[in-house]
Design a protein around this motif. Structure first.
Motif, PDB file in Angstrom:
ATOM      1  N   ARG A 244      11.791  22.114  31.090  1.00  0.00           N
ATOM      2  CA  ARG A 244      13.170  22.349  30.671  1.00  0.00           C
ATOM      3  C   ARG A 244      13.303  23.697  29.963  1.00  0.00           C
ATOM      4  O   ARG A 244      14.251  24.447  30.214  1.00  0.00           O
ATOM      5  CB  ARG A 244      13.638  21.213  29.762  1.00  0.00           C
ATOM      6  CG  ARG A 244      15.108  21.315  29.386  1.00  0.00           C
ATOM      7  CD  ARG A 244      15.638  20.005  28.842  1.00  0.00           C
ATOM      8  NE  ARG A 244      15.012  19.599  27.600  1.00  0.00           N
ATOM      9  CZ  ARG A 244      14.261  18.522  27.456  1.00  0.00           C
ATOM     10  NH1 ARG A 244      14.004  17.738  28.488  1.00  0.00           N
ATOM     11  NH2 ARG A 244      13.743  18.207  26.278  1.00  0.00           N
ATOM     12  N   VAL A 245      12.346  24.017  29.089  1.00  0.00           N
ATOM     13  CA  VAL A 245      12.384  25.289  28.358  1.00  0.00           C
ATOM     14  C   VAL A 245      12.277  26.467  29.328  1.00  0.00           C
ATOM     15  O   VAL A 245      13.046  27.435  29.250  1.00  0.00           O
ATOM     16  CB  VAL A 245      11.255  25.337  27.311  1.00  0.00           C
ATOM     17  CG1 VAL A 245      11.076  26.743  26.750  1.00  0.00           C
ATOM     18  CG2 VAL A 245      11.542  24.355  26.179  1.00  0.00           C
ATOM     19  N   ILE A 246      11.324  26.388  30.250  1.00  0.00           N
ATOM     20  CA  ILE A 246      11.150  27.479  31.214  1.00  0.00           C
ATOM     21  C   ILE A 246      12.329  27.529  32.177  1.00  0.00           C
ATOM     22  O   ILE A 246      12.849  28.608  32.493  1.00  0.00           O
ATOM     23  CB  ILE A 246       9.817  27.323  31.958  1.00  0.00           C
ATOM     24  CG1 ILE A 246       8.647  27.528  30.983  1.00  0.00           C
ATOM     25  CG2 ILE A 246       9.721  28.315  33.121  1.00  0.00           C
ATOM     26  CD1 ILE A 246       7.280  27.270  31.579  1.00  0.00           C
ATOM     27  N   GLY A 247      12.780  26.373  32.636  1.00  0.00           N
ATOM     28  CA  GLY A 247      13.914  26.338  33.561  1.00  0.00           C
ATOM     29  C   GLY A 247      15.179  26.906  32.952  1.00  0.00           C
ATOM     30  O   GLY A 247      15.959  27.593  33.625  1.00  0.00           O
ATOM     31  N   ARG A 248      15.389  26.641  31.657  1.00  0.00           N
ATOM     32  CA  ARG A 248      16.573  27.184  30.980  1.00  0.00           C
ATOM     33  C   ARG A 248      16.512  28.711  30.933  1.00  0.00           C
ATOM     34  O   ARG A 248      17.526  29.392  31.145  1.00  0.00           O
ATOM     35  CB  ARG A 248      16.662  26.609  29.568  1.00  0.00           C
ATOM     36  CG  ARG A 248      17.944  26.980  28.824  1.00  0.00           C
ATOM     37  CD  ARG A 248      17.922  26.434  27.410  1.00  0.00           C
ATOM     38  NE  ARG A 248      17.805  24.986  27.410  1.00  0.00           N
ATOM     39  CZ  ARG A 248      16.886  24.315  26.737  1.00  0.00           C
ATOM     40  NH1 ARG A 248      15.974  24.958  26.024  1.00  0.00           N
ATOM     41  NH2 ARG A 248      16.864  22.998  26.766  1.00  0.00           N
ATOM     42  N   ALA A 249      15.329  29.256  30.664  1.00  0.00           N
ATOM     43  CA  ALA A 249      15.177  30.715  30.621  1.00  0.00           C
ATOM     44  C   ALA A 249      15.417  31.329  31.996  1.00  0.00           C
ATOM     45  O   ALA A 249      16.036  32.393  32.117  1.00  0.00           O
ATOM     46  CB  ALA A 249      13.786  31.079  30.109  1.00  0.00           C
ATOM     47  N   VAL A 250      14.937  30.662  33.034  1.00  0.00           N
ATOM     48  CA  VAL A 250      15.159  31.159  34.395  1.00  0.00           C
ATOM     49  C   VAL A 250      16.647  31.139  34.734  1.00  0.00           C
ATOM     50  O   VAL A 250      17.195  32.101  35.294  1.00  0.00           O
ATOM     51  CB  VAL A 250      14.355  30.325  35.412  1.00  0.00           C
ATOM     52  CG1 VAL A 250      14.752  30.687  36.842  1.00  0.00           C
ATOM     53  CG2 VAL A 250      12.858  30.541  35.215  1.00  0.00           C
ATOM     54  N   GLY A 251      17.327  30.049  34.397  1.00  0.00           N
ATOM     55  CA  GLY A 251      18.760  29.960  34.668  1.00  0.00           C
ATOM     56  C   GLY A 251      19.547  31.041  33.955  1.00  0.00           C
ATOM     57  O   GLY A 251      20.477  31.632  34.524  1.00  0.00           O
ATOM     58  N   ARG A 252      19.164  31.320  32.729  1.00  0.00           N
ATOM     59  CA  ARG A 252      19.832  32.379  31.962  1.00  0.00           C
ATOM     60  C   ARG A 252      19.635  33.735  32.630  1.00  0.00           C
ATOM     61  O   ARG A 252      20.571  34.528  32.754  1.00  0.00           O
ATOM     62  CB  ARG A 252      19.268  32.381  30.541  1.00  0.00           C
ATOM     63  CG  ARG A 252      19.761  33.499  29.633  1.00  0.00           C
ATOM     64  CD  ARG A 252      19.018  33.439  28.310  1.00  0.00           C
ATOM     65  NE  ARG A 252      19.231  34.618  27.502  1.00  0.00           N
ATOM     66  CZ  ARG A 252      19.858  34.632  26.340  1.00  0.00           C
ATOM     67  NH1 ARG A 252      20.362  33.518  25.856  1.00  0.00           N
ATOM     68  NH2 ARG A 252      19.984  35.752  25.654  1.00  0.00           N
ATOM     69  N   ALA A 253      18.391  34.007  33.082  1.00  0.00           N
ATOM     70  CA  ALA A 253      18.108  35.290  33.729  1.00  0.00           C
ATOM     71  C   ALA A 253      18.848  35.419  35.060  1.00  0.00           C
ATOM     72  O   ALA A 253      19.320  36.504  35.417  1.00  0.00           O
ATOM     73  CB  ALA A 253      16.607  35.449  33.940  1.00  0.00           C
ATOM     74  N   LEU A 254      18.944  34.324  35.801  1.00  0.00           N
ATOM     75  CA  LEU A 254      19.698  34.349  37.057  1.00  0.00           C
ATOM     76  C   LEU A 254      21.158  34.719  36.808  1.00  0.00           C
ATOM     77  O   LEU A 254      21.735  35.558  37.510  1.00  0.00           O
ATOM     78  CB  LEU A 254      19.629  32.980  37.739  1.00  0.00           C
ATOM     79  CG  LEU A 254      18.368  32.639  38.524  1.00  0.00           C
ATOM     80  CD1 LEU A 254      18.331  31.146  38.836  1.00  0.00           C
ATOM     81  CD2 LEU A 254      18.297  33.448  39.821  1.00  0.00           C
ATOM     82  N   PHE A 255      21.747  34.098  35.791  1.00  0.00           N
ATOM     83  CA  PHE A 255      23.160  34.333  35.496  1.00  0.00           C
ATOM     84  C   PHE A 255      23.391  35.742  34.967  1.00  0.00           C
ATOM     85  O   PHE A 255      24.255  36.479  35.466  1.00  0.00           O
ATOM     86  CB  PHE A 255      23.648  33.295  34.485  1.00  0.00           C
ATOM     87  CG  PHE A 255      25.058  33.514  34.033  1.00  0.00           C
ATOM     88  CD1 PHE A 255      26.130  33.200  34.858  1.00  0.00           C
ATOM     89  CD2 PHE A 255      25.325  34.047  32.772  1.00  0.00           C
ATOM     90  CE1 PHE A 255      27.438  33.414  34.446  1.00  0.00           C
ATOM     91  CE2 PHE A 255      26.627  34.261  32.355  1.00  0.00           C
ATOM     92  CZ  PHE A 255      27.693  33.944  33.192  1.00  0.00           C
ATOM     93  N   GLN A 256      22.617  36.133  33.962  1.00  0.00           N
ATOM     94  CA  GLN A 256      22.841  37.431  33.331  1.00  0.00           C
ATOM     95  C   GLN A 256      22.455  38.593  34.240  1.00  0.00           C
ATOM     96  O   GLN A 256      23.020  39.682  34.131  1.00  0.00           O
ATOM     97  CB  GLN A 256      22.074  37.512  32.016  1.00  0.00           C
ATOM     98  CG  GLN A 256      22.596  36.552  30.956  1.00  0.00           C
ATOM     99  CD  GLN A 256      21.894  36.714  29.626  1.00  0.00           C
ATOM    100  OE1 GLN A 256      20.812  37.292  29.537  1.00  0.00           O
ATOM    101  NE2 GLN A 256      22.506  36.196  28.569  1.00  0.00           N
TER     102      GLN A 256
END
Length: 308
Positions: A244-256
């Motif tokens: 969840r922690v890593i997935g959240r960081a990936v999602g943030r990078a995809l969006f930004q």
């Protein structure tokens, strides 16, 4: 030419013969020069080992690493966070390994986020914005969630878990280094015993049964107190938080980063590719993706030499 990535715990070398990974704990006085001695010729080098706590400051670590490498391989150049090569120990050499990976991949994967999950950390790199990545320190990357300090092998389980639920009962955990992420991934079948390449927390065996014993200790128990099922619950809950922690960081990078896809690398590549429904870099470049920064810095140096 060879590519070298010097971490705090591992030395990774890529040459024409393939990938060579050596356990090299700098904080324990590992013989870096001796490990490098068999490799000859010119070298392109990245590092993150300057952060090892055997060095009082990062620049002290940089000076030691540069001096040690040049002693073994005089024709060595070091890639920095300015995306340039240097032959002197400058502060910008600190933790530039991830940027070398981005430099190598940024044209072919210009629409992607790279997730490189290693033994200790996960690098989340938006390849869509290479120029904005230059100059970032590890502190800034932590703040941007481009660096997530959890990995497949060496993470203390208690750094992510404050408590676990055992058969319905919330149970706080001990913060002692009783079990590592490698123990959780081993019992969950994410890695094989041969992949457990770091020392165990108790210097014991790298078997499923031994890993279960270590996981039980996270809640101050023996296996006969909570059973193998209880130890499995510790492993599963650690993994749930880690992904969840890593997935959240990936999602943030995809969006930004306005990115369209994710590619994975490192020893956690297959696991996270399944979780995220994406491709692994190994499908494109083979086993060298397990030592991506070492391979990448070599390729970047060769490209630039060809253009000179």
């Amino acid at each position: 030419m060879i590519g070298i990535d010097i971490g705090g715990a591992n030395l990774k070398v890529v040459d024409d013969a393939g990938v060579h990974i050596h356990y090299c704990p700098l904080w324990q006085g590992a013989p870096l020069a001796d490990l490098l001695e068999p490799y000859a010729g010119s070298a392109a080098v990245v590092m993150s080992g300057e952060l090892a706590d055997c060095f009082a400051t990062k620049i002290e670590g940089i000076r030691w690493i540069v001096g040690t490498v040049q002693e073994a391989i005089p024709d060595a150049a070091f890639y920095g966070t300015d995306a340039a090569f240097h032959t002197r120990p400058v502060p910008g050499l600190a933790a530039a390994n991830w940027l070398a990976s981005a430099d190598y991949l940024r044209e072919e994967y210009a629409d992607a986020v790279l997730l490189d999950v290693g033994s200790t950390t996960a690098d989340v790199i938006p390849l869509t914005r290479f120029e904005s990545l230059k100059g970032l320190t590890d502190t800034r990357r932590l703040q941007k969630q481009y660096l997530v300090y959890t990995g497949m092998l060496r993470t203390n389980v208690a750094t992510l878990l404050s408590s676990v639920t055992l058969d319905g009962t919330v149970t706080p955990v001990s913060t002692e280094y009783f079990a590592a992420s490698a123990d959780a991934h081993l019992v969950l079948g994410h890695i094989a015993p041969a992949d457990y390449t770091c020392p165990t927390p108790d210097n014991g065996e790298k078997t499923v049964d031994a890993a279960l014993r270590r996981l039980a200790r996270v809640v101050c128990a023996d296996i006969d107190e909570i059973g193998k099922s209880g130890a499995h619950q510790v492993a599963r809950q650690f993994w749930e938080i880690q992904r969840r922690v890593i997935g959240r960081a990936v999602g943030r990078a995809l969006f930004q980063g306005d990115a369209e896809r994710v590619i994975t690398a490192g020893i956690g590549a297959d696991l996270f590719a399944r979780e995220l429904g994406c491709a692994t870099l190994a499908q494109e470049i083979g086993e060298v993706s397990d030592a991506l920064p070492a391979y990448a810095v070599r390729e970047v140096a060769l490209r630039r030499a060809a253009c000179d």
